[in-house]
Write an enzyme that holds these catalytic residues in place. Structure first.
Site, PDB file in Angstrom:
ATOM      1  N   LEU A  17       0.814  -1.241  -0.075  1.00 40.75           N
ATOM      2  CA  LEU A  17      -0.074   0.114   0.007  1.00 40.75           C
ATOM      3  C   LEU A  17       0.868   1.229  -0.027  1.00 40.75           C
ATOM      4  O   LEU A  17       0.566   2.213  -0.521  1.00 40.75           O
ATOM      5  CB  LEU A  17      -1.105  -0.095   1.075  1.00 40.75           C
ATOM      6  CG  LEU A  17      -1.772  -1.186   1.284  1.00 40.75           C
ATOM      7  CD1 LEU A  17      -2.718  -1.045   2.685  1.00 40.75           C
ATOM      8  CD2 LEU A  17      -2.760  -1.078  -0.037  1.00 40.75           C
ATOM      9  N   GLY A  18       2.235   1.189   0.599  1.00 41.45           N
ATOM     10  CA  GLY A  18       2.979   2.323   0.691  1.00 41.45           C
ATOM     11  C   GLY A  18       4.082   2.136   1.676  1.00 41.45           C
ATOM     12  O   GLY A  18       4.059   1.163   2.224  1.00 41.45           O
ATOM     13  N   ARG A  21       8.417   6.740   6.791  1.00 39.95           N
ATOM     14  CA  ARG A  21       9.472   7.018   7.482  1.00 39.95           C
ATOM     15  C   ARG A  21      10.010   5.798   8.509  1.00 39.95           C
ATOM     16  O   ARG A  21      11.089   5.269   8.211  1.00 39.95           O
ATOM     17  CB  ARG A  21       9.538   8.056   8.626  1.00 39.95           C
ATOM     18  CG  ARG A  21      10.909   8.404   9.157  1.00 39.95           C
ATOM     19  CD  ARG A  21      10.617   9.826  10.224  1.00 39.95           C
ATOM     20  NE  ARG A  21       9.670   9.588  11.104  1.00 39.95           N
ATOM     21  CZ  ARG A  21       9.691   9.131  12.248  1.00 39.95           C
ATOM     22  NH1 ARG A  21      10.914   8.847  12.886  1.00 39.95           N
ATOM     23  NH2 ARG A  21       8.986   9.226  13.433  1.00 39.95           N
ATOM     24  N   GLY A  23       8.610   2.291   7.831  1.00 45.34           N
ATOM     25  CA  GLY A  23       8.567   1.323   7.283  1.00 45.34           C
ATOM     26  C   GLY A  23       7.440   1.129   6.056  1.00 45.34           C
ATOM     27  O   GLY A  23       7.048   2.059   5.654  1.00 45.34           O
ATOM     28  N   ASP A 126       2.259  15.827  11.598  1.00 49.05           N
ATOM     29  CA  ASP A 126       2.788  15.593  10.203  1.00 49.05           C
ATOM     30  C   ASP A 126       1.319  15.677   9.321  1.00 49.05           C
ATOM     31  O   ASP A 126       1.249  14.713   8.677  1.00 49.05           O
ATOM     32  CB  ASP A 126       3.331  14.293  10.030  1.00 49.05           C
ATOM     33  CG  ASP A 126       3.943  14.074   8.724  1.00 49.05           C
ATOM     34  OD1 ASP A 126       4.010  15.200   7.858  1.00 49.05           O
ATOM     35  OD2 ASP A 126       4.293  13.230   8.154  1.00 49.05           O
TER      36      ASP A 126
END
Length: 156
Positions: A17-18, A21, A23, A126
């Site tokens: 999926l992506g 930072r 993992g 973030d």
């Protein structure tokens, strides 16, 4: 990890999926629960173990519908990695989404979530388009890895 590989002898990798930072995140199905879909965040950097566990604790404790829910924290012995089993939210990140967005609803969702965090003395650290998922029904916030106490400088 490749599709069909098993993590912790239980979670079958369906797709990647992506990554972030800390993992990589995989779409997985639980072979012990008739293929229930989840997202599984696999920690790659052991120096971030404490931050990873703290992110898990935050996701478990927040109880706000804008944040994904964390179901379990585990250890994958074969690769020597911590992992976090998360609610799977299908959709695209706000960064990648190309359709129309209800800006008012997006703002209300983000403000409600941030108010909830601030009420717990925390900042997200973030909030950015890659960390907001646009699903068919709502907006969801991912990744509390940069979260911290108000005034701590988290996310800076």
């Amino acid at each position: 990890m490749q599709p069909s590989e098993l993590i912790d002898e239980r979670y079958r990798v369906v797709s990647r999926l992506g990554e972030g930072r800390m993992g990589e995140v995989y779409g997985v199905s639980d072979i012990n629960a008739e293929g229930v879909p989840y997202a599984l965040k696999l920690l790659r950097d052991e120096s971030l173990n404490d931050a990873f566990v703290e992110e898990y604790r935050l996701l478990r404790s927040l109880g706000h519908p804008a944040f994904v829910f964390a179901y379990a924290l585990g250890y994958e012995e074969e690769g020597n990695h911590l992992y976090m089993l998360l609610e799977r939210v299908d959709g695209a990140s706000l960064e990648d989404y190309s359709g129309p967005v209800d800006a008012g609803r997006l703002c209300l969702t983000l403000l409600s979530a941030l108010e909830h965090l601030h009420g717990h003395g925390l900042v997200h650290g973030d909030i950015a388009p890659p960390n907001v998922i646009v699903s068919k029904t709502d907006f969801r916030i991912l990744d509390l890895g940069a979260a911290g106490n108000i005034g701590s400088g988290a996310g800076s």
